[in-house]
Design a protein around this motif. Structure first.
Motif, mmCIF file in Angstrom:
data_model
loop_
_atom_site.group_PDB
_atom_site.id
_atom_site.type_symbol
_atom_site.label_atom_id
_atom_site.label_comp_id
_atom_site.label_asym_id
_atom_site.label_seq_id
_atom_site.Cartn_x
_atom_site.Cartn_y
_atom_site.Cartn_z
ATOM 1 N N ALA A 149 0.830 -1.209 0.000
ATOM 2 C CA ALA A 149 0.000 0.000 0.000
ATOM 3 C C ALA A 149 0.863 1.256 0.000
ATOM 4 O O ALA A 149 0.547 2.246 -0.676
ATOM 5 N N LEU A 150 1.953 1.233 0.742
ATOM 6 C CA LEU A 150 2.856 2.380 0.787
ATOM 7 C C LEU A 150 3.496 2.613 -0.581
ATOM 8 O O LEU A 150 3.572 3.753 -1.059
ATOM 9 N N ARG A 151 3.944 1.552 -1.217
ATOM 10 C CA ARG A 151 4.525 1.699 -2.553
ATOM 11 C C ARG A 151 3.481 2.247 -3.523
ATOM 12 O O ARG A 151 3.769 3.136 -4.329
ATOM 13 N N GLY A 152 2.264 1.711 -3.431
ATOM 14 C CA GLY A 152 1.205 2.159 -4.332
ATOM 15 C C GLY A 152 0.798 3.600 -4.111
ATOM 16 O O GLY A 152 0.324 4.265 -5.037
ATOM 17 N N ASP A 153 0.989 4.098 -2.888
ATOM 18 C CA ASP A 153 0.618 5.477 -2.565
ATOM 19 C C ASP A 153 1.772 6.449 -2.772
ATOM 20 O O ASP A 153 1.673 7.620 -2.420
ATOM 21 N N GLY A 154 2.869 5.961 -3.334
ATOM 22 C CA GLY A 154 3.968 6.853 -3.690
ATOM 23 C C GLY A 154 4.974 7.137 -2.588
ATOM 24 O O GLY A 154 5.761 8.084 -2.705
ATOM 25 N N TRP A 155 4.977 6.343 -1.535
ATOM 26 C CA TRP A 155 5.958 6.535 -0.479
ATOM 27 C C TRP A 155 7.314 6.001 -0.926
ATOM 28 O O TRP A 155 7.401 5.032 -1.674
ATOM 29 N N LEU A 181 10.707 4.095 0.055
ATOM 30 C CA LEU A 181 11.157 3.139 1.064
ATOM 31 C C LEU A 181 12.673 3.156 1.151
ATOM 32 O O LEU A 181 13.368 2.775 0.204
ATOM 33 N N LEU A 182 13.194 3.621 2.290
ATOM 34 C CA LEU A 182 14.630 3.675 2.522
ATOM 35 C C LEU A 182 15.067 2.440 3.314
ATOM 36 O O LEU A 182 14.551 2.206 4.416
ATOM 37 N N PRO A 183 15.987 1.632 2.782
ATOM 38 C CA PRO A 183 16.504 0.504 3.563
ATOM 39 C C PRO A 183 17.050 0.997 4.899
ATOM 40 O O PRO A 183 17.725 2.036 4.964
ATOM 41 N N CYS A 184 16.748 0.273 5.948
ATOM 42 C CA CYS A 184 17.115 0.737 7.284
ATOM 43 C C CYS A 184 17.976 -0.262 8.046
ATOM 44 O O CYS A 184 19.045 0.098 8.532
ATOM 45 N N ARG A 185 17.501 -1.514 8.194
ATOM 46 C CA ARG A 185 18.208 -2.472 9.048
ATOM 47 C C ARG A 185 18.137 -3.873 8.452
ATOM 48 O O ARG A 185 17.246 -4.184 7.670
ATOM 49 N N GLN A 186 19.053 -4.701 8.873
ATOM 50 C CA GLN A 186 18.948 -6.143 8.671
ATOM 51 C C GLN A 186 18.252 -6.701 9.912
ATOM 52 O O GLN A 186 18.707 -6.488 11.034
ATOM 53 N N ILE A 187 17.121 -7.384 9.718
ATOM 54 C CA ILE A 187 16.383 -7.949 10.839
ATOM 55 C C ILE A 187 16.391 -9.474 10.749
ATOM 56 O O ILE A 187 16.655 -10.036 9.681
#
Length: 384
Positions: free
Chosen positions: A175-181, A183-189
């Motif tokens: 949904a975030l990708r579809g809404d134009g947000w 996405l910054l890679p942050c951590r290895q989990i």
């Protein structure tokens, strides 16, 4: 609330004490925010200064944390700390060899750029001031309307959502990708898909359980946290995450520990010695079929042979197994978690900046591209 029922993971010699038949439910966003508003964030988390409010998205009440640009706060409320200050501190803890100089230069450049963008002037959605904020059953319903509402109310702030990944919240991520947000890679989990299959059968896990059984400690699921126990839990957490690791970790007060238990933010399990002293404690969040432990502490003054870290970690896995949950192991201690059945994923921070000037918007695209090109392959290489 559901009580905990014995399962085969329980070490036979260990003692368990239940108080008030604890279990887990979704935390109460209104109560959580109300406490933050009444007491002030700084009184609860010493290195966070923020306003808090509740917003609705598709029928889901979400805590919203608003910060106005201050530098140096914990990474749970400050993206600058997550991407610049914390990595800089970690340089002193990790042997990168020849990569140390270029890594240091990249972090210094990120520091300057993020400061110039005023990245800490942000509205942070579904942020519970935890290292990992599980999003539960919110799959992005009402996201666009919420974004529009918050952008209009805070026209000079970035909009952020932490702890986004394709494992714990795939629908929200889509949904975030579809809404134009962005996405910054942050951590290895580190995540565990099936505790019974991947965790309980491991020799290392069985050894951890035996260590608890031999320790003489009594495990208690705490429904009400007294002032004395709250102070002890906060001190144990600080011994580990603040003194041993970094002052950029959230500096929780005893009142925070009580708030977390009382409003259902996390389920608290402790291990007490024969005198009733808490020697290890874990705070476990359970939402949307997933458990994570954003709060852990143990007496680091005890010898390593006591195995208190192993015992604390076992308490988390045991809870997830008993409740039939998947386990989000957050970041760090990768080798330890791999030995106990975890595998690696990449965690992202979602940012929306379309309402901001181009000078504060476009550089983020470059940062995201650089992280995907340089950082993510390094992290994935460590997964192998």
């Amino acid at each position: 609330m559901r009580s905990l029922h014995p399962m085969t993971s329980q070490p036979p010699a260990a003692q368990f004490k239940q108080a008030g038949a604890p279990g887990w439910t979704d935390p109460d966003a209104a109560e959580f925010v109300g406490r933050l508003q009444a007491l002030g964030s700084h009184a609860l988390v010493a290195n966070v200064e923020a306003q808090a409010l509740v917003e609705q998205a598709g029928g889901h009440p979400l805590p919203v944390i608003v910060t106005d640009g201050a530098i140096g706060m914990s990474y749970v409320a400050a993206p600058h700390s997550a991407y610049a200050l914390y990595p800089r501190a970690e340089l002193d803890l990790v042997d990168l060899g020849w990569m140390r100089i270029p890594a240091g230069a990249a972090i210094a450049a990120a520091d300057r750029l993020l400061r110039s963008l005023d990245i800490n002037r942000a509205v942070q959605i579904d942020n519970w001031l935890l290292s990992t904020c599980l999003h539960g059953d919110w799959k992005g319903e009402g996201l666009a309307e919420l974004r529009q509402r918050l952008a209009a109310r805070f026209p000079g702030h970035y909009l952020l959502i932490r702890s986004v990944d394709d494992w714990s919240c795939p629908e929200l991520t889509a949904a975030l990708r579809g809404d134009g947000w962005l996405l910054l890679p942050c951590r290895q989990i580190w995540v565990t898909d099936d505790l019974e299959r991947d965790w309980a059968v491991r020799k290392s896990v069985k050894n951890d359980g035996r260590k608890l059984a031999q320790s003489g400690l009594v495990v208690e699921d705490v429904a009400r946290l007294t002032n004395a126990d709250a102070a002890r839990v906060a001190a144990l957490y600080a011994m580990l995450y603040i003194a041993k690791y970094s002052t950029l970790n959230p500096q929780y007060s005893p009142r925070w520990m009580q708030l977390a238990v009382e409003c259902g933010l996390f389920h608290l399990r402790v291990a007490r010695d024969a005198d009733g002293q808490i020697m290890a404690a874990v705070g476990i969040v359970a939402r949307g079929g997933i458990a994570t432990n954003p709060m852990m502490g143990y007496d680091t003054q005890r010898p390593q042979s006591d195995g208190l870290y192993r015992i604390a970690s076992w308490l988390v896995g045991d809870f997830a197994l008993r409740q039939g949950l998947r386990l989000h192991g957050s970041a760090g201690a990768g080798h330890f978690k791999q030995q106990r059945g975890a595998r690696s994923e990449i965690d992202y921070m979602a940012i929306h900046a379309a309402h901001l000037p181009a000078t504060r918007r476009w550089p983020l695209k470059g940062i995201a591209a650089a992280l995907e090109t340089l950082a993510v392959p390094q992290l994935k290489q460590r997964m192998l």
